[in-house]
Design an enzyme around this catalytic site. Structure first.
Site, PDB file in Angstrom:
ATOM      1  N   THR A  29       0.832  -1.192   0.000  1.00 46.63           N
ATOM      2  CA  THR A  29       0.000   0.000   0.000  1.00 46.63           C
ATOM      3  C   THR A  29       0.872   1.250   0.000  1.00 46.63           C
ATOM      4  OG1 THR A  29      -1.855   1.066   1.144  1.00 46.63           O
ATOM      5  CG2 THR A  29      -0.132   0.101   2.527  1.00 46.63           C
ATOM      6  N   THR A  76      -4.562   5.853   3.917  1.00 45.68           N
ATOM      7  CA  THR A  76      -3.983   4.682   3.257  1.00 45.68           C
ATOM      8  C   THR A  76      -5.093   3.864   2.613  1.00 45.68           C
ATOM      9  OG1 THR A  76      -2.473   2.822   3.596  1.00 45.68           O
ATOM     10  CG2 THR A  76      -3.972   3.305   5.405  1.00 45.68           C
ATOM     11  N   ASN A  77      -4.796   2.646   2.172  1.00 47.13           N
ATOM     12  CA  ASN A  77      -5.819   1.788   1.574  1.00 47.13           C
ATOM     13  C   ASN A  77      -5.655   0.359   2.086  1.00 47.13           C
ATOM     14  OD1 ASN A  77      -4.134   0.152  -0.370  1.00 47.13           O
ATOM     15  ND2 ASN A  77      -3.679   2.211  -1.143  1.00 47.13           N
ATOM     16  N   ARG A  78      -6.534  -0.526   1.673  1.00 43.34           N
ATOM     17  CA  ARG A  78      -6.627  -1.863   2.260  1.00 43.34           C
ATOM     18  C   ARG A  78      -5.599  -2.872   1.760  1.00 43.34           C
ATOM     19  NH1 ARG A  78     -10.930  -2.738   5.423  1.00 43.34           N
ATOM     20  NH2 ARG A  78     -12.780  -1.428   5.174  1.00 43.34           N
ATOM     21  N   ALA A  79      -4.771  -2.511   0.801  1.00 47.50           N
ATOM     22  CA  ALA A  79      -3.841  -3.507   0.243  1.00 47.50           C
ATOM     23  C   ALA A  79      -2.864  -3.980   1.312  1.00 47.50           C
ATOM     24  CB  ALA A  79      -3.079  -2.910  -0.928  1.00 47.50           C
TER      25      ALA A  79
END
Ligand code: CTP
Ligand code: CA
Length: 227
Positions: A21, A33-36
């Site tokens: 991410t 941020t994001n879920r990766a």
């Protein structure tokens, strides 16, 4: 099946790979941020190393341990840092694989001091980050193979094909993140390989098996580019 005793069919190949991410800071304590999680990208990195490739990994923050046997690693946080790190290595790569969930935006301004809630509602303006894969698509030499990922929630194949064209890539790995067994943080994936020669849907596989199928397809694409 591919294990550490797999044949070294990628020996000498230089693969540049992004994974994980991105994190964009608003102030010294707050992040966007994001879920990766990095699982898919790290699986590709490990598979490529096991098959003899010289892998340079540009990675955002993740809880995973680094794949073993990397030629080089660049640890970054923001989308801009990831862009800079990729550009530093791109000319020396035979293959670029963009498995990272790159932050599309960054806050227009960073607050040197902590934002205080007493100051009222928080309005954040975001500006676009550069597109790493699209930039590689513009800068590419004819022998270089470019592979992207598209995690979608609707119009999965059409969206992936649009990105394949726009980013001047050779292959897109498309998945529907709403499908069970294909989302973030799990060890399996259900993907379709979207290429200029059509779509190839794969069954539910471990991320490691998906990684090996992507690398198999990459070999074919590379042979086509070297003709
Ligand atoms: N990508 C990139 N640089 C960016 C954004 C995306 O290199 N700034 C890469 C990703 O690593 C992935 C591919 O482009 O391999 C597709 O990413 P995706 O987020 O699905 O596409 P976007 O073009 O950002 O479109 P959107 O998020 O609006 O669907
Ligand atoms: Ca995006």
């Amino acid at each position: 099946s591919p294990t550490s005793n797999a044949k070294k069919d990628l020996a000498g190949l230089r693969i540049l790979l992004t994974a994980g991410t991105n994190v964009e800071a608003l102030d010294p304590v707050r992040l966007v941020t994001n879920r990766a999680t990095g699982k898919m990208g790290y699986a590709v990195a490990q598979a490529a190393v096991d098959r003899g490739a010289q892998v340079t990994l540009v990675t955002g923050p993740t809880h995973l341990s680094l794949p073993e046997g990397l030629a080089a690693v660049e640890r970054i946080e923001t989308g801009l840092e990831m862009y800079e790190a990729v550009m530093k290595h791109f000319d020396d790569a035979d293959v670029f694989i963009g498995a990272a969930a790159v932050s599309d935006y960054r806050p227009k301004s960073y607050h040197e001091n902590k934002l205080k809630k007493a100051d009222g509602p928080l309005l954040v303006e975001f500006v676009r980050n550069p597109d790493i894969l699209a930039t590689c698509g513009e800068k590419r030499q004819p022998h270089q193979v470019l592979i992207g990922f598209a995690a979608e929630t609707e119009h999965v194949l059409a969206n992936a094909r649009g990105k394949l064209e726009r980013k001047k890539s050779d292959l897109f790995v498309a998945n529907d993140v709403k499908q069970a067994g294909a989302g973030f943080g799990v060890d399996t994936n259900i993907v379709t390989l979207v290429g200029h020669d059509g779509d190839e849907p794969l069954p539910l596989l471990s991320k490691r098996e998906v990684a090996d199928r992507i690398l198999d397809k990459m070999i074919t694409l590379r042979e086509g580019r070297l003709l």
